[in-house]
Design a protein around this motif. Structure first.
Motif, PDB file in Angstrom:
ATOM      1  N   LYS A  53      44.042  32.508  34.172  1.00  0.00           N
ATOM      2  CA  LYS A  53      43.088  32.441  33.059  1.00  0.00           C
ATOM      3  C   LYS A  53      41.761  33.118  33.364  1.00  0.00           C
ATOM      4  CE  LYS A  53      45.079  28.730  30.564  1.00  0.00           C
ATOM      5  NZ  LYS A  53      45.448  27.383  30.765  1.00  0.00           N
ATOM      6  N   GLY A  54      41.421  33.302  34.615  1.00  0.00           N
ATOM      7  CA  GLY A  54      40.187  33.998  34.967  1.00  0.00           C
ATOM      8  C   GLY A  54      40.394  35.488  35.182  1.00  0.00           C
ATOM      9  N   VAL A  55      41.557  35.997  34.776  1.00  0.00           N
ATOM     10  CA  VAL A  55      41.947  37.379  35.067  1.00  0.00           C
ATOM     11  C   VAL A  55      42.273  38.133  33.780  1.00  0.00           C
ATOM     12  CG1 VAL A  55      43.654  38.838  36.234  1.00  0.00           C
ATOM     13  CG2 VAL A  55      42.931  36.690  37.290  1.00  0.00           C
ATOM     14  N   THR A  56      41.795  39.379  33.708  1.00  0.00           N
ATOM     15  CA  THR A  56      42.185  40.280  32.627  1.00  0.00           C
ATOM     16  C   THR A  56      42.723  41.560  33.256  1.00  0.00           C
ATOM     17  OG1 THR A  56      40.388  39.407  31.258  1.00  0.00           O
ATOM     18  CG2 THR A  56      41.410  41.460  30.539  1.00  0.00           C
ATOM     19  N   VAL A  57      43.873  41.999  32.800  1.00  0.00           N
ATOM     20  CA  VAL A  57      44.494  43.225  33.307  1.00  0.00           C
ATOM     21  C   VAL A  57      44.485  44.270  32.201  1.00  0.00           C
ATOM     22  CG1 VAL A  57      46.577  44.244  34.286  1.00  0.00           C
ATOM     23  CG2 VAL A  57      45.985  41.886  34.849  1.00  0.00           C
ATOM     24  N   HIS A  58      43.985  45.461  32.527  1.00  0.00           N
ATOM     25  CA  HIS A  58      43.945  46.574  31.581  1.00  0.00           C
ATOM     26  C   HIS A  58      44.911  47.654  32.078  1.00  0.00           C
ATOM     27  CE1 HIS A  58      40.337  44.838  29.786  1.00  0.00           C
ATOM     28  NE2 HIS A  58      39.897  44.644  31.012  1.00  0.00           N
TER      29      HIS A  58
END
Length: 115
Positions: A53-58
């Motif tokens: 939940k603390g991670v965003t992947v682009h």
């Protein structure tokens, strides 16, 4: 997505996020991942089961990924050293586990644990 002459491998976003969260949280000085509450706007320390939940992947068109992660650190650690360690560990573990190259890791230190 990774394509070879044998076929295509599609890796779910949650898989990348969990690998990133695990790699970051294993670094010295990292208390855990952080998530912002939509109601109060306050950053919260996440339990081990919700690391993604603390991670965003682009995803990039060239097949690489860029990662953004929000963390909580222990009081008194060298923030620069912790951030560099996270960048290196996340890049290594994601590439080792998936074969996908990480072209950028952005680390946001959202809170410091005073315990």
């Amino acid at each position: 997505m990774k394509t070879s002459d044998k076929g295509t491998i599609d890796i779910a976003n949650d898989v990348f996020s969990n690998i990133v969260g695990d790699a970051a949280s294993s670094c010295f000085g990292v208390k855990g991942m952080a998530s912002q509450s939509k109601e109060s706007g306050i950053w919260q320390l996440l339990v081990r089961e919700s690391m993604s939940k603390g991670v965003t992947v682009h995803y990039s068109e060239d097949g690489t990924v860029a990662v953004e992660l929000h963390i909580v650190v222990d009081h008194g650690v060298n923030l620069s050293a912790v951030s560099e360690s996270i960048m290196s560990e996340v890049s290594y573990k994601v590439t080792a586990a998936t074969g996908v190259i990480v072209n950028q890791v952005d680390v946001y230190i959202d809170s410091m644990n005073m315990d």
